[in-house]
Structure formats: structure tokens, C-alpha cells
Design a protein around this motif. Structure first.
Motif, PDB file in Angstrom:
ATOM      1  N   UNK A 351      35.730  14.006  67.537  1.00  0.00           N
ATOM      2  CA  UNK A 351      36.043  15.375  67.131  1.00  0.00           C
ATOM      3  C   UNK A 351      34.787  16.232  67.085  1.00  0.00           C
ATOM      4  N   UNK A 352      33.710  15.673  66.558  1.00  0.00           N
ATOM      5  CA  UNK A 352      32.446  16.399  66.488  1.00  0.00           C
ATOM      6  C   UNK A 352      31.914  16.674  67.899  1.00  0.00           C
ATOM      7  N   UNK A 353      32.018  15.667  68.797  1.00  0.00           N
ATOM      8  CA  UNK A 353      31.570  15.844  70.182  1.00  0.00           C
ATOM      9  C   UNK A 353      32.354  16.963  70.856  1.00  0.00           C
ATOM     10  N   UNK A 354      33.675  16.976  70.689  1.00  0.00           N
ATOM     11  CA  UNK A 354      34.492  18.003  71.316  1.00  0.00           C
ATOM     12  C   UNK A 354      34.149  19.391  70.785  1.00  0.00           C
ATOM     13  N   UNK A 355      33.883  19.482  69.487  1.00  0.00           N
ATOM     14  CA  UNK A 355      33.471  20.763  68.921  1.00  0.00           C
ATOM     15  C   UNK A 355      32.158  21.230  69.556  1.00  0.00           C
ATOM     16  N   UNK A 356      31.235  20.289  69.743  1.00  0.00           N
ATOM     17  CA  UNK A 356      29.954  20.623  70.355  1.00  0.00           C
ATOM     18  C   UNK A 356      30.141  21.099  71.791  1.00  0.00           C
ATOM     19  N   UNK A 357      31.014  20.417  72.538  1.00  0.00           N
ATOM     20  CA  UNK A 357      31.283  20.815  73.923  1.00  0.00           C
ATOM     21  C   UNK A 357      31.827  22.239  73.972  1.00  0.00           C
ATOM     22  N   UNK A 358      32.719  22.572  73.041  1.00  0.00           N
ATOM     23  CA  UNK A 358      33.274  23.929  73.019  1.00  0.00           C
ATOM     24  C   UNK A 358      32.210  24.960  72.672  1.00  0.00           C
ATOM     25  N   UNK A 371      41.812  24.838  81.178  1.00  0.00           N
ATOM     26  CA  UNK A 371      42.877  24.082  80.522  1.00  0.00           C
ATOM     27  C   UNK A 371      42.335  22.980  79.638  1.00  0.00           C
ATOM     28  N   UNK A 372      41.035  22.658  79.799  1.00  0.00           N
ATOM     29  CA  UNK A 372      40.446  21.644  78.936  1.00  0.00           C
ATOM     30  C   UNK A 372      40.294  22.147  77.502  1.00  0.00           C
ATOM     31  N   UNK A 373      40.244  23.451  77.315  1.00  0.00           N
ATOM     32  CA  UNK A 373      40.027  24.002  75.965  1.00  0.00           C
ATOM     33  C   UNK A 373      41.190  23.649  75.039  1.00  0.00           C
ATOM     34  N   UNK A 374      42.452  23.961  75.383  1.00  0.00           N
ATOM     35  CA  UNK A 374      43.535  23.541  74.480  1.00  0.00           C
ATOM     36  C   UNK A 374      43.669  22.028  74.367  1.00  0.00           C
ATOM     37  N   UNK A 375      43.300  21.280  75.428  1.00  0.00           N
ATOM     38  CA  UNK A 375      43.327  19.818  75.319  1.00  0.00           C
ATOM     39  C   UNK A 375      42.336  19.360  74.258  1.00  0.00           C
ATOM     40  N   UNK A 376      41.120  19.886  74.297  1.00  0.00           N
ATOM     41  CA  UNK A 376      40.113  19.472  73.321  1.00  0.00           C
ATOM     42  C   UNK A 376      40.466  19.932  71.914  1.00  0.00           C
ATOM     43  N   UNK A 377      41.044  21.125  71.784  1.00  0.00           N
ATOM     44  CA  UNK A 377      41.471  21.582  70.462  1.00  0.00           C
ATOM     45  C   UNK A 377      42.540  20.659  69.878  1.00  0.00           C
ATOM     46  N   UNK A 378      43.437  20.198  70.735  1.00  0.00           N
ATOM     47  CA  UNK A 378      44.470  19.252  70.279  1.00  0.00           C
ATOM     48  C   UNK A 378      43.843  17.943  69.838  1.00  0.00           C
ATOM     49  N   UNK A 380      40.747  17.479  68.809  1.00  0.00           N
ATOM     50  CA  UNK A 380      39.983  17.729  67.573  1.00  0.00           C
ATOM     51  C   UNK A 380      40.911  17.690  66.371  1.00  0.00           C
ATOM     52  N   UNK A 381      42.045  18.362  66.473  1.00  0.00           N
ATOM     53  CA  UNK A 381      43.006  18.404  65.380  1.00  0.00           C
ATOM     54  C   UNK A 381      43.476  17.008  65.002  1.00  0.00           C
ATOM     55  N   UNK A 382      43.890  16.226  65.989  1.00  0.00           N
ATOM     56  CA  UNK A 382      44.421  14.899  65.682  1.00  0.00           C
ATOM     57  C   UNK A 382      43.323  13.915  65.308  1.00  0.00           C
ATOM     58  N   UNK A 383      42.151  14.042  65.906  1.00  0.00           N
ATOM     59  CA  UNK A 383      41.057  13.116  65.571  1.00  0.00           C
ATOM     60  C   UNK A 383      40.624  13.309  64.117  1.00  0.00           C
ATOM     61  N   UNK A 384      40.489  14.557  63.675  1.00  0.00           N
ATOM     62  CA  UNK A 384      40.160  14.807  62.267  1.00  0.00           C
ATOM     63  C   UNK A 384      41.268  14.294  61.351  1.00  0.00           C
ATOM     64  N   UNK A 385      42.518  14.467  61.775  1.00  0.00           N
ATOM     65  CA  UNK A 385      43.626  14.011  60.938  1.00  0.00           C
ATOM     66  C   UNK A 385      43.674  12.490  60.862  1.00  0.00           C
ATOM     67  N   UNK A 386      43.351  11.820  61.975  1.00  0.00           N
ATOM     68  CA  UNK A 386      43.277  10.352  61.945  1.00  0.00           C
ATOM     69  C   UNK A 386      42.241   9.904  60.918  1.00  0.00           C
ATOM     70  N   UNK A 387      41.070  10.516  60.956  1.00  0.00           N
ATOM     71  CA  UNK A 387      40.005  10.156  60.001  1.00  0.00           C
ATOM     72  C   UNK A 387      40.465  10.437  58.571  1.00  0.00           C
ATOM     73  N   UNK A 388      41.071  11.592  58.361  1.00  0.00           N
ATOM     74  CA  UNK A 388      41.575  11.940  57.022  1.00  0.00           C
ATOM     75  C   UNK A 388      42.625  10.937  56.559  1.00  0.00           C
ATOM     76  N   UNK A 389      43.558  10.597  57.439  1.00  0.00           N
ATOM     77  CA  UNK A 389      44.667   9.720  57.069  1.00  0.00           C
ATOM     78  C   UNK A 389      44.170   8.325  56.726  1.00  0.00           C
TER      79      UNK A 389
END
Length: 398
Positions: A351-358, A371-378, A380-389
Motif C-alpha cells: 500500500x505504501x509503495x502504491x501511494x509512492x508510485x502515485x 487505468x492503473x490509477x484506479x487499480x492502484x487506488x483499489x 491501496x484500499x484493500x491492502x490497508x484494510x487487510x493490515x487493519x483487519x
């Protein structure tokens, strides 16, 4: 660029050349034309157009087209070689009427540029092509950019004619790369453009040399229109005449809202809705992560294979920054209790890497598809949620 992928009269390959070679020609009744066939948006491989060489010789009652865009599906290890980028194309021979009518039926423009050659030079070019057409000579290793049906035209004219041919490069536009040139032909192929942008690496992001443009048939036609051939005094036009055999009728290309960018934006909002619901109920929908990270992981392994294991123009492909191969198997190991903590940290790092790429998007030397932008945002959202969960539930199951 890419030839129409059909076996154009493959049966001719085995017996036409010996029969024609028995009848000599002095060239007085011969005409040779470079054919440019327009793009066809029905298929990705035909979106760039095609080039071929027509020879008309009334002495031999001969009117055929030499076509460097044929390949044989029955080659040994054809599909494996195709996947690795070791594509053996070959020089084919087809009756002119049959050949040209195929392109006209697809409403593709047909331009013939007749060469201003002496009778002796016409015979030389004719003999050169027939020599190339022999079974032991007709195959060659195809390359999308540097050795295809269009770039072969330049090679034939240089090799078969003794006099020097000077090509015109008036078409050159400043700082265009091969990827830029490809993009000009992909307005009606959004998914094809997406696949090409993912699969091909930084090898196509250098500024295109003038000759490189001629991997596209349109630029062969433009170059020949102003090309010259050396004479005793100075130079003469390479062409004697140009014939517009067929001008296509205007047609509208249906556009779809489901472009790669729009599709992945829709997916982002769907996943966002699911994530919000998961957060409220305190339970993660594991299935959505398996589907999405498997999809991205599969692309990652494909990118890695193209980079390491093939001869395609896929080296140094920075799509690897978002298409991470390790998503497979890590998304599946997330179900294994003893791996959950460490794998959750892997997804946090992603998630951190994808944020850096953006953040540095505009500084990346390889232009990535939007089209990679919405893919990476998706992701990032799920990767952070996995860590949180995982940190919320500890080593408990799902």
C-alpha cells in the motif's frame, strides 16, 4: 505494422515459384508497386495497417503480391515460440485480385506506389523476391518494430537495387517514441492499448529514430512519396506514379463506456462499498481480496515472464511497480494462521509503495496507462484494510 493474421493462400508456397521462374522476363513489360493497406479496427493486430509488394508482368501473365506477413500454424512449437517472441514469419505469395479484395471487403484504403526503375532493376527486384520466397529462405524472425512486414520494404529496396535509394523522413515529429506512434492507431482499441502498455517495457519509450517510423505502413507510404533514386547526374523520384486503388467509405466506430479506465473506476467504487460494509460489520470479505489480488498477481507474473523469458520488447517494464507477482501466493497464504501477521505487513508495504508510485507518477520514465490509477487506488484500499483487519483480529480466522 502487423500483417493480417491469416494464411493467405499458404498452399501456393510449395509450387508457385518453380512454375513462374521457368518463364524469363526482360522487365520491359513489368511493373512493381509498393502496396499500403489501411488499418482495420475489427482486430488489434490489423489496427496498424499492412504493406506488401505487387509485381505485374504481362510477359508471364503474372499479377501477384509478395507479402512478408504470413506465418504457418503448423510450425514446430509454434505457440511456445509465439509466446517467447521467437515468431517465425515468412514471405507469402498471393494472387493480386484475391489479396486486394480481402482488404477492400474490410473497407481499408489501398494505395499502390509504382517504382521508377529500369527494366534491369525490375528484374533484379523480381529475382530477389523469388530467391527470398524459396522454402529455405522465406522464413524470418519477426519483431513488432524492427523486423516486420513494413520495415521489410525498406530492406528489399536497399538490397535488391544497385542504385542508392534515399528515403524521405519529412514525417518525423519531434520527441515521439515508439509507444507514442503506436498510440496514434489505438483510439478505437482501448483494451488493446491497455494490454500493449502493460506488456511492452521501456524499450519502446526511447525517441524513435527516423527509420524506426517505418515499422508502420503509413510512414512507408509517406517516405516513398518523397524518396529518390540516384542517377548519373543527381537523383530522380523513386516513384513513377501513385494509384489510389480504393478509398474507404466513412464509417462510425462504436465506442463503449467500458474502457479500461472507466471499468476500473467502477470496480474501485464497488470495492469501496464492500470495504465500507466490511468495516461496519467488523468482518473482511476475503473473497474480494482473492479475486482482485489474484488478477493483479497474474498480470505481475505475466509481466515478469515477458521481461525475463521472452524476446518481446518487454524488458525493463516498470509496470512491475504495481503488478506485483508476489500477490500470488501471498493472498492465499493469508488464510494460514501462522503467516497472517507477516503477510499483513507485506500488504501494508504494498500500500505504501502504491501511494509512492502515485505521488511520483509524472516522474516515472515509462508512461503507465491511466487505468492503473484506479487499480492502484483499489489495491491501496484493500491492502490497508487487510493490515487493519489482521491486527484487529490477531490470529483468529475469517
Amino acid at each position: 505494422m502487423h500483417a493480417r493474421i491469416i494464411a493467405v493462400s499458404l498452399f501456393l508456397l510449395s509450387f508457385l515459384q518453380p512454375a513462374f521462374s521457368q518463364i524469363p522476363s526482360k522487365g520491359e513489360n513489368m511493373e512493381i508497386a509498393i502496396m499500403t493497406l489501411g488499418p482495420y479496427q475489427g482486430e488489434l493486430y490489423s489496427a496498424f495497417g499492412h504493406s506488401a509488394i505487387r509485381i505485374v508482368d504481362t510477359t508471364r501473365n503474372f499479377d501477384y503480391v509478395f507479402n512478408y506477413g504470413v506465418f504457418n500454424f503448423n510450425q514446430d512449437n509454434f505457440y511456445w515460440n509465439f509466446a517467447r517472441g521467437k515468431m517465425l514469419y515468412q514471405l507469402g505469395l498471393a494472387k493480386y485480385d484475391r489479396f486486394v479484395n480481402h482488404y477492400i471487403s474490410e473497407n481499408r484504403y489501398v494505395i499502390e506506389q509504382y517504382l521508377n526503375l529500369t527494366p534491369e532493376e525490375k528484374v533484379q527486384l523480381n529475382d530477389y523476391l523469388f530467391e527470398n520466397y524459396k522454402p529455405e529462405n522465406r522464413e524470418y524472425y519477426y519483431n513488432y518494430v524492427y523486423n516486420n512486414c513494413s520495415s521489410k520494404i525498406m530492406d528489399v529496396l536497399r538490397d535488391a537495387i544497385d542504385r542508392e535509394v534515399t528515403f524521405s523522413y519529412d514525417y518525423v515529429e519531434e520527441d515521439l517514441t515508439v509507444r507514442d506512434l503506436m498510440d496514434k492507431y489505438l483510439d478505437h482499441q482501448p483494451w488493446g492499448d491497455w494490454v500493449i502498455d502493460i506488456g511492452l517495457g521501456m524499450q519502446i519509450d526511447e525517441v524513435a529514430a527516423p527509420e524506426t517510423y517505418m515499422f508502420l505502413p503509413d510512414y512507408v507510404e509517406k517516405s516513398l512519396a518523397q524518396a529518390t533514386i540516384a542517377t548519373d547526374s543527381s537523383a530522380a523520384p523513386l516513384l513513377s506514379k501513385t494509384v489510389n486503388v480504393y478509398t474507404p467509405t466513412p464509417e462510425e466506430h462504436a465506442s463503449s463506456m467500458f474502457t479500461p479506465f472507466n471499468t476500473f473506476v467502477i470496480i474501485f467504487f464497488i470495492v469501496g462499498f464492500i470495504t465500507n460494509r466490511d468495516f461496519k460489520r467488523g468482518k473482511r470479505s476475503h473473497w474480494i481480496d482473492v479475486i482482485f489480488f489474484t488478477f493483479v498477481g497474474f498480470i505481475g507474473w505475466w509481466v515478469a515472464f515477458l521481461w525475463i523469458g521472452t524476446e518481446h520488447l518487454s524488458k525493463n517494464n516498470l509496470n512491475i511497480l504495481w503488478a506485483t507477482p508476489l500477490h500470488i501466493p501471498f493472498i492465499y497464504l493469508l488464510n494460514v494462521q501462522r503467516f497472517r501477521k507477516i503477510i499483513s505487513k507485506y500488504f501494508l508495504a504494498c500500500a505504501v509503495l502504491y501511494l509512492l508510485v502515485l505521488v511520483i507518477w509524472g516522474l516515472i520514465p515509462q508512461p503507465l496507462h491511466m487505468a492503473m490509477i484506479p487499480i492502484m487506488l483499489t489495491m491501496i484500499l484493500r491492502a490497508f484494510f487487510i493490515y487493519h483487519d489482521v491486527n484487529r483480529t490477531g490470529t483468529k480466522g475469517f
